[in-house]
Motif scaffolding. Sequence first.
Motif, PDB file in Angstrom:
ATOM      1  N   LEU A 166       0.843  -1.182   0.000  1.00 46.13           N
ATOM      2  CA  LEU A 166       0.000   0.000   0.000  1.00 46.13           C
ATOM      3  C   LEU A 166       0.881   1.235   0.000  1.00 46.13           C
ATOM      4  CD1 LEU A 166      -1.288   0.774   3.550  1.00 46.13           C
ATOM      5  CD2 LEU A 166       0.085  -1.233   3.126  1.00 46.13           C
ATOM      6  N   VAL A 167       0.294   2.337  -0.386  1.00 47.76           N
ATOM      7  CA  VAL A 167       0.993   3.613  -0.395  1.00 47.76           C
ATOM      8  C   VAL A 167       0.660   4.341   0.902  1.00 47.76           C
ATOM      9  CG1 VAL A 167       1.264   5.818  -1.569  1.00 47.76           C
ATOM     10  CG2 VAL A 167       0.932   3.722  -2.900  1.00 47.76           C
ATOM     11  N   VAL A 168       1.685   4.821   1.573  1.00 49.06           N
ATOM     12  CA  VAL A 168       1.510   5.541   2.829  1.00 49.06           C
ATOM     13  C   VAL A 168       1.868   6.997   2.603  1.00 49.06           C
ATOM     14  CG1 VAL A 168       2.244   5.740   5.227  1.00 49.06           C
ATOM     15  CG2 VAL A 168       2.032   3.480   4.161  1.00 49.06           C
ATOM     16  N   GLY A 169       0.881   7.874   2.825  1.00 52.53           N
ATOM     17  CA  GLY A 169       1.132   9.299   2.713  1.00 52.53           C
ATOM     18  C   GLY A 169       1.567   9.726   1.316  1.00 52.53           C
ATOM     19  N   LYS A 170       1.244   8.953   0.348  1.00 60.00           N
ATOM     20  CA  LYS A 170       1.573   9.254  -1.054  1.00 60.00           C
ATOM     21  C   LYS A 170       3.073   9.403  -1.307  1.00 60.00           C
ATOM     22  CE  LYS A 170      -2.810  11.499  -2.151  1.00 60.00           C
ATOM     23  NZ  LYS A 170      -3.481  12.677  -2.767  1.00 60.00           N
ATOM     24  N   ARG A 171       3.910   8.946  -0.349  1.00 60.77           N
ATOM     25  CA  ARG A 171       5.346   9.116  -0.524  1.00 60.77           C
ATOM     26  C   ARG A 171       6.129   7.803  -0.398  1.00 60.77           C
ATOM     27  NH1 ARG A 171       7.358  13.595  -2.976  1.00 60.77           N
ATOM     28  NH2 ARG A 171       6.130  15.420  -2.390  1.00 60.77           N
ATOM     29  N   THR A 172       5.615   6.893   0.399  1.00 58.78           N
ATOM     30  CA  THR A 172       6.362   5.652   0.617  1.00 58.78           C
ATOM     31  C   THR A 172       5.506   4.464   0.224  1.00 58.78           C
ATOM     32  OG1 THR A 172       5.630   5.476   2.925  1.00 58.78           O
ATOM     33  CG2 THR A 172       7.715   6.650   2.478  1.00 58.78           C
ATOM     34  N   LEU A 173       6.201   3.367  -0.071  1.00 53.81           N
ATOM     35  CA  LEU A 173       5.530   2.109  -0.415  1.00 53.81           C
ATOM     36  C   LEU A 173       5.788   1.142   0.734  1.00 53.81           C
ATOM     37  CD1 LEU A 173       3.941   0.559  -2.606  1.00 53.81           C
ATOM     38  CD2 LEU A 173       6.135  -0.270  -3.463  1.00 53.81           C
TER      39      LEU A 173
END
Length: 1388
Positions: free
Chosen positions: A206-213
Motif C-alpha cells: 500500500l501507499v503511505v502518505g503518497k510518498r512511501t511504499l
Amino acid sequence: MTTPKLLYTLEQPHGLGELYFQWQKGESGLLLATTGTDATVAIHDRTGQLIERMKLQGVCGGMEWDNDGDYLAIITPSINSVLLWECHANKRVTVETGLREPPSSIAWAYGEPLLAVGTQKGNLALYNHHTTKRIPIIGKHTKKITCSAWNKDSILVLASEDKTLSINNSDGDTLRIISLRDTPNDLQFSEMKTDERVAGENTISLVVGKRTLYLYNLLNPENPIELAFQQRYGSIVSYKWYGDGYILIGFSAGYIISISTHIKEVGEELFQVKNHKENLTDIAVCNSLAASCGDGQLKLISLWNKGEVTGAARPGGGAARAAWSADGRLVAAAGRHVAVYVTALPPLHAAHAARALALCSLSQATLYQCVPLAPDADPINSAEPVALATYSFPTEPSVIALGASHVCCVSGAHAWFYPLAAAGAGRAALRRQYAAPVQTIRLAGDYAAALFQGKAMLHLIEQSDPSEPEREAMIFPEPHMQDANIVDILLTGDFFIFVTDQGHIEYFGVEEWRSATRYKHTCGVTGVYCDISGARACVADERRRAHVYCPAGGELVAVPPAPHPAPLRGVIWDICLSDRNVFIIFSEETIDTYYYAANSIDGSHVDYVATTTILTGQIPLIMFSGDVYCYATGGIVQKVSLESHHTAGLAEADAEKRAANQRLHVDKLARLRRFADAALYCEALADDAATRLLAERAAADLNLDFAIRMYTRLSDVAMVWALEDASHIEDLSILCGTVCACCGRGEAAARWLEGAGGGAGGGGGAAAAALELHAARGDWPRAAALAATACPRRAPDLMRLHAHHLELTADYHEALANYEKSLIPDNTDDPKVMEHNSRCEAGIARTSIRCGDVARGVTMAMKNAHQTMLLKDCAQLLEEEKQYSHAAALYDHAGNTEKAASLYIKLKSWLKVEALLPKINSPGIHIQYAKAKEAEGRYSDALKSYLKAQDYESAIRLNLEKLDDIDEAVTLVQESKSVQGAKMVANYFQNSDDPSSAIKFLVMSLCYDEAFQLARKNGKLHLYGEILIQTSHARSEDFKSLALHFEGEKNYLLAGKFYFHAAEYSKALSHLLKTGSGSEELENEAIGIAIDAAAASDDERLTRRLIEFLLGETDGTPREPRHLFRLYMAKRQFTEAAKTAAIIAGAECAAARYREARDVLRDVTRGARARPAPAHVRRALAALHSYILVRTHVKRGRHDLAARLLLRIAADVSFFPTQQHQVSILTSTVIECGRAGLKHEAHHWAKVLMQPEYRSQIDPKYSKKIESVVRHAPRGGPGAEPGYGAGAAGAGPGAGAGCPVCDAALPAAELHCTRCEAHLPFCIATGLHIVKDDLTACPECDFPAIYSEFTELLQEDGKCPMCGENVDYRRLVKIDDVSPYLDISTTE
C-alpha cells in the motif's frame, strides 16, 4: 515506436467532469463500465455500443466487477445500500448493508460472490450474493475505510483514515491490526520474492502518505518494509505488481521506476524512465506491457526492455486514467472522453499456397501475397509480403480461413464466405450456419470443411453450375468409425483429410466423392499437416510423436526429435517444387527443419537439418525455399530466414572461421539434398574430406549422377565405375543393395538384395548379386546356402573363392581341401573350365608347399609354368621354407634372375651365379657377389663387382688395403666424390708421409679440422686455403682461422684473401691495402681481391676507400686505370666503367695495343646488358673490332669484306692516335679496295695519301703502286663498279641486307640507318651490320653475328673473333627475335 490502433471513442458519455471506468473481469471480459458526474453508470460492449445505462441516486462513489465478471457492484456516498448489476440477466439488485452510514469502499473475494463493504465510519459489512447472507461488523476501524482487498486465500485487508491496517478472515474476524505513520491508500495483494518460495499471495502492499511504499509479508509479520523514494520523483500516483515479484511505480513528476521485492535486492531500481515531462496521472500493467497517462498522452512501454516506449497516442479528450481489458488486447484511456485502443489481436490467421490471411483488427483481416507469382518480379521489392486486400467482417471472428477462391470468417456456429477480390467483385458474402460452434474450418477450391464437436462436415461453398445437381454435404466420421472423434481436418484440391482420436487417418477423394485411402495408427492422432497437394502429410499423435505419412505407400515414417525438443505447435511443408520434401515443425520459440527422404539406401526416413529461433508471438504460416512467412503480433506477416538455409558467416574475414562456417553450410545443404549448391562450396574449400562426404550422401540418396561427378573430382576411379554400373539398375531394391555395397554397408546391402529375391528361390539377378556380396564379406555359410538353392553353377567358383580366403587366413589344410573339391572334372576343354581349374591348381601348388608337400607343389607349379606370378609366389614360399635350390630354380623360370642369383650365392653355386650376372643390374646382387669373392681372396673379381654395383667406398678400400693401387683409388675418389673414400685415401697419404695429398683428401672428406691441424703442422696452410677455396662445402670459420693465422704472420695478402672468403670484407680490404709495393704482381693480386671484396660487401664506404687507394689519394701513388675499371664493372656501375674503359682504350691505342683496347670495350659493353653502353664506346668497339677483323678476312681471302671494313675505318681514321698508324690504315685501304675491284674508292684514298702530311710516311714498297693508282683515274662513275660508293664507306647505294629495325634498304657495311636513325649492332664474324633473318650469337660472349658467316668462320678457325673462346659451330642456334640485341646496341 508505433501508434496503437483506435477502436472506438466515447465522447463525454457522462457529460462534463471526470470520467471513471472499469473493464469486466473474467474470461469474457467484453464489457466496459463507465461513470461520471451525471450520476449514471453505462455499460458498453467490446465495440463501444451502449448496452445498459443505470441511473443512481447520487454520484457514483465506486464500482467493482467480481472476479468472474458476472456482477458489477456500485456504491454512492449518499445512500447506505449497494447496487448489483447481473450482466447475464441484465438485472439490477439493491443490497442493504445493514449499516446506517454510506459505504466508502467495496471488494469482491476470489472463488465466491462474497462482497466486502467498508463504510465512512469504519464499519464493515460482508454480503454473499449466493446465500444473500449479510454480516455487519461494527467498529472495525475508527475512521473511514479508504480501500480494501482480498487475497486468494480469502484474507481481507482493510485500510482506514485512522492510519491502521486490519487483516481479517472471510467471517470478518480481525487477525491483526497494523499501525501506520500516515494515511494509507491503493491497497493490493501479491507475492514477494523470497529465497524459499511459498505459493500464494503473501504480501500486502500500500501507499503511505503518497510518498512511501509499504510492504507487509504475512509470513514475516515482524519485519515490514517501507520504501522511500527520491524527492524529485514527486508523490506516488499509482503502482502495479508484475512479473515474478516486481513492482512498477508511477510518480507525479512523470517518472516511472521498476523495483524488485526479492529480499536480497528489495527496493533496488531495475530501470527508471521519465516518459512524461509535466505530470503523470495513472499507470496500468498487462503482461509485458504497461500503459501510462500524463501530459494528455497515453504511452505504452515495454517492461522487459528497460521501460522503452513502444507506442503512444494522444486521445482527443486527453488521458488521465488507463486500464487494460481482461484479455490484454484492449487498453482504455479516459480524460474528457473514453478512447479504447487495440494493443493485441487474437492470433487468427490462415494460409493457402502463397497467400496468407491475418486478423488486423477485431473485425478485419488483411490478405497478403507472400511469394511473388510473376517470374520476373523484382526480388528486392518482393522480399517482404505485400498486402492485397482487407476484408471487414460483420462480427469479431473466432476462426478465419483462406482458400483458393474464398475467405471465410467464423463466429460461433455461423460462417461468412467472401469471394476473393476481382473474382468475386460486387458479390455479397455467403452465410452458413452449422450445427454447433465451429472449431476449425478449411477451404480449397469450391469446397469447405468444418470441424465441430468431434465431427466434420464437407460441403460446397456455392454451386458453380446451377444446371448440375447439387452435391449434398457429407458428415464424417463414417459409421464404421464407432465412437471416434475427429480431432483435425485438412482440405486440398483433391482430398479431404481427417484424423481421429482413435488413430484413423483417412483420405477422402473430393472429385470421386468416396474414400481414397485409410490408415490405422497405433494410438490416437492429435493433428495432421499435409503439403499443398496432400501427397505427404505429417501427423502428430497423443504420445507427442510426429510421423510422416505417405498415402501412396501407406506407411508412417518416424520424425527424429530435435536436439532440444519442444512441444509441437504445427508443421509447414515447403511449397517450392524443388524443396517439396522439406518441412518444419515449430513450437513457441523454435523452428526445426527436416527433410523427408522417400527413397534412399536407408529406406524412407526423415533427417533433422537445423533449428531456428523465432520471436515470441511469431507463428509460421507459409514456407518457400527456406523462407518462412510468420504471423506476428499486430496482424502482420513477417519473413524469417531459416538457419538451415541462410548463409551468414560465409564471407567472414577470418579465413579459419570462414572455412568452418562453409563446412557447416555444406553439411546443411547436403541434408537438404541441395547437392549442386554444396558442391560449389566444396570446390571453394578445396576440401577432399567434405567432397567425399557429399558424394557419399548423394549416393545414399540414390542421386548417382551427382555422386559420380563428385567421385570423379576426387579421382576415385573405383567408385565412379561402380556407380556407373549401378546407375543402369532399374529394380529399386537391387539398386539400393548395390549402392550399400559400394558405400561399405554390407549388412544393409544383404538385406536389400535378399529382400529383392536373393534368398532361396529368388530371382536370378538379385541372387547373383547377393551371392557375390556374401562372398566379398566372407559370409561363406550364407553364400553356400544361397548358391545351393539359387545358383548351383556358381558353387565351384564359390568354393574356390572360399579356398582362397582360407589360404589368406593361413588355414592351409582346409584351403587345400577346398581347392581340390573345386576342381571341375567335366568339360575340361571348355576355356572357362580350363581357366577355373588352372586357378585351382595354382592354389593347390601354393597350399601344398605350405603344408610341407614340396615335391607336389613344385610339380604343380611347373605344370602351370606359363603363370609367372604363380612361379614367383611358389618360389617365395620355398624361400621362406629354406628350400633355396627349388626356390632359385622357380625364380629363374619366372625371369627373376636377381632373386635366383641371390639364392645361388647363398648356396655358393658360382657357376650358376656367373651365368646369371650379365642379366643382372641390381647393385645388391653385385655387392653380395663381390663380398663373397672378397672373402675367397679373389680381389680383382670383387673389385669389378663393386664397381658394377657403384659401391665406390668398397672399391677404394679394396684398392688401398688389398691391391695397393693408390692411383686407381685416387681416380675413384675424384670421380665419385665419395666422402668416406676420400677419408680413406687421406689416411693412406698420412701414413705414407704425403701431407699435401693428405690435406687435399681430408678436405674432400669434410674433415676440415684435421686438415687444418695437418697443414699447420707441416707448414701447408697456404695449400690448405687454396684447396678450401676450390671446394663448395667450406665453412666461413675455416677461412677465418686461416686469416687469423696469416694475420699473425703479417702476411697481409693471404690474411686479406681468407678474410674475403670468410665474408669479413672490411678486414679483408684493410689487410689487402697493406700489401705494399714489394712486388707488382702481388699488389695486382691484392687489388683484384680487394675489388671482389668491395663488390661483394655492397658497402659504399669500402668502395670509396678502395677508389681513394686506386686514385693515389691514400699514398700519393695512383694505380693503373684498369683496376678502377674492374671495380666499376664488379659494382655494376656501367656508366663510370664506360668512362674508365674509354680512357684505358685510348691509352692502349696510343701504345698500338688495339686488341687489348678492344677487349676493354668489349667487357664494358657485355657487362651493361640492362643499360646499354654509350654510343662513343660502341663506335670505338666497332672500329677496333673491324680493324682486328681485317687481317682475318685477308688471310681467308675475303678481300671484299676486308675492303668494306677498311673503308669504314678510313672514314674515321682520326680515331687512331699516331700518324704512322693512320698512313698504314690508308695504305691497306687502297690496296684492299684495288683487290676487291673498288677502283674509285682506291683512287680516292690514294689521293688522300698523296697529301703532304701522309706522303712522306708511306712505306717505300707501296709508294709507286699508290702513285700509279692516283695517275690512272678509273673511267665511268662509281655506280659502274661493284663497290659501295666513293668516299666514305657505304656512302653509295651498294647492295646489302635491309635494316633490322625498319627493313629499309641499307648497305651491308653501314651501321647507321638514315631512315629510323638507329645505330645497328655489327656482326662479330664479318663486321657488317646484323641480318634479321640470319641471326645468331656467340654462346660464350653473347655478341650477335650473321649465322651463315659465323658458322663458316668457326669451321675454319674454331674460335670466336670477339672473345677468343673455343666455340663449336654446332652450338650455334638461330635467333628469331632480334630486339634484345637492338636494345643493347641502339639505346643511349
